[in-house]
Write a protein that holds these residues in place. Structure first.
Motif, mmCIF file in Angstrom:
data_model
loop_
_atom_site.group_PDB
_atom_site.id
_atom_site.type_symbol
_atom_site.label_atom_id
_atom_site.label_comp_id
_atom_site.label_asym_id
_atom_site.label_seq_id
_atom_site.Cartn_x
_atom_site.Cartn_y
_atom_site.Cartn_z
ATOM 1 N N SER A 1 7.504 -40.408 -1.629
ATOM 2 C CA SER A 1 8.636 -40.509 -0.712
ATOM 3 C C SER A 1 9.946 -40.249 -1.440
ATOM 4 O O SER A 1 10.133 -40.648 -2.593
ATOM 5 C CB SER A 1 8.674 -41.908 -0.079
ATOM 6 O OG SER A 1 9.903 -42.112 0.593
ATOM 7 N N GLU A 2 10.852 -39.607 -0.732
ATOM 8 C CA GLU A 2 12.197 -39.369 -1.257
ATOM 9 C C GLU A 2 12.909 -40.699 -1.492
ATOM 10 O O GLU A 2 13.811 -40.796 -2.330
ATOM 11 C CB GLU A 2 12.970 -38.506 -0.250
ATOM 12 C CG GLU A 2 14.181 -37.787 -0.786
ATOM 13 C CD GLU A 2 13.823 -36.776 -1.873
ATOM 14 O OE1 GLU A 2 14.263 -36.987 -3.014
ATOM 15 O OE2 GLU A 2 13.113 -35.789 -1.584
ATOM 16 N N GLY A 3 12.468 -41.727 -0.768
ATOM 17 C CA GLY A 3 13.099 -43.041 -0.860
ATOM 18 C C GLY A 3 13.003 -43.680 -2.234
ATOM 19 O O GLY A 3 13.710 -44.642 -2.519
ATOM 20 N N PHE A 4 12.154 -43.151 -3.103
ATOM 21 C CA PHE A 4 12.000 -43.722 -4.447
ATOM 22 C C PHE A 4 12.960 -43.110 -5.459
ATOM 23 O O PHE A 4 13.034 -43.583 -6.603
ATOM 24 C CB PHE A 4 10.567 -43.524 -4.948
ATOM 25 C CG PHE A 4 9.542 -44.295 -4.166
ATOM 26 C CD1 PHE A 4 9.800 -45.593 -3.763
ATOM 27 C CD2 PHE A 4 8.328 -43.725 -3.849
ATOM 28 C CE1 PHE A 4 8.869 -46.317 -3.034
ATOM 29 C CE2 PHE A 4 7.382 -44.441 -3.117
ATOM 30 C CZ PHE A 4 7.660 -45.731 -2.713
ATOM 31 N N ALA A 5 13.679 -42.090 -5.062
ATOM 32 C CA ALA A 5 14.566 -41.404 -6.007
ATOM 33 C C ALA A 5 15.583 -42.387 -6.576
ATOM 34 O O ALA A 5 16.188 -43.170 -5.842
ATOM 35 C CB ALA A 5 15.278 -40.248 -5.303
#
Lengths: 108, 104
Positions: free
Chosen positions: B46-50
Motif C-alpha cells: 500500500s502507498e499508505g506505508f510510504a
C-alpha cells in the motif's frame, strides 16, 4: 500490576540490547523466537533476553505497553525495533548488525 | 467458514486500499485442533506505508486488527511494503517458520 510495568521499564532502560522471547536462546519454544534469536546471535554482541513463558505477568502487560501484541520483541536502547519479520528484514538488508552494535556500544 | 479471515480482509481493504493483499492461514502449522484461524500471514502492498518505519507499519495493522488479536488470532506474520519496495523485491514475500510447540 504497576509492579510489572516497573519491571518492564527497568528491563528496557537497563539493557540496550534486549529480546523478549518464548523460551531461551539455547531452547526457543517458538519458530519466530528461534529465527529472531539466530539473527541476533549472528550480530556477535551480547544481548539480554526475557523468557516470557516464565513470566506470565510480563507476557500480559508488555503488549499493551509496547502497542505490540506478539513475541518476540527486540528492544534497542529503550526503543521497540519490532518482531521477527522486521528483525529478519533488517538482517537481510544488512542493517541489523550495525544497529545492534551501536546499541551495545552505548552501554558504557 | 473462514469468518475471521473475511473480516480481516474487509478491514484492511477499507483502511489501506492495498494494491496487493494476500492473507494466508498458517494455523495448521501450529499446535491446536484443526480448522482454527489463529495464525495468519498477511502480505500487503500500500502507498499508505510510504515514509513509515517498519515498526510503525506493523503497529498500524495491529491497531486495525485489535479485536481479532484479542480474540481468535494468536499471531500475525506481516510483510508490509510500498508499491516501490514490492516491485524492488520482485513481488516476493519471505516464508514463515514452523511452530516449535511452545507458548500454549
Amino acid at each position: 500490576m504497576s509492579n510489572t510495568l516497573d519491571t518492564i521499564k527497568e528491563q528496557i532502560s537497563s539493557n540496550p540490547v534486549l529480546l523478549y522471547m518464548k523460551g531461551t536462546p539455547q531452547m526457543p519454544q517458538c519458530g519466530f523466537s528461534a529465527q529472531a534469536v539466530q539473527a541476533l546471535m549472528s550480530c556477535g554482541q551480547k544481548f539480554a533476553f526475557v523468557n516470557i513463558l516464565e513470566h506470565p505477568d510480563i507476557r500480559a502487560e508488555l503488549p499493551k505497553f509496547a502497542n505490540w501484541p506478539t513475541f518476540p520483541q527486540l528492544w534497542l536502547k529503550g526503543e521497540l525495533v519490532g518482531g521477527c519479520d522486521i528483525i529478519l528484514d533488517l538482517q537481510q538488508q544488512g542493517e541489523l548488525q550495525a544497529m545492534v552494535q551501536d546499541a551495545a556500544g552505548s552501554q558504557a | 467458514m473462514a469468518q475471521t479471515e473475511t473480516g480481516i480482509r474487509k478491514k484492511l481493504n477499507a483502511a489501506l486500499q492495498p494494491e496487493w493483499l494476500q492473507i494466508e492461514n498458517e494455523s495448521d502449522r501450529h499446535s491446536g485442533p484443526p480448522g482454527r484461524e489463529s495464525h495468519f500471514k498477511i502480505t500487503l502492498v500500500s502507498e499508505g506505508f510510504a515514509g513509515l518505519l517498519p515498526v510503525k507499519r506493523h503497529q498500524k495493522i495491529y491497531a486495525l486488527l485489535a479485536d481479532e488479536l484479542a480474540g481468535p488470532v494468536h499471531a500475525l506474520a506481516l510483510h508490509l511494503y510500498t508499491p516501490q519496495e514490492w516491485l524492488a523485491r520482485g513481488e516476493q514475500r519471505p516464508d514463515s517458520p514452523n511452530c516449535k510447540g511452545g507458548g500454549k
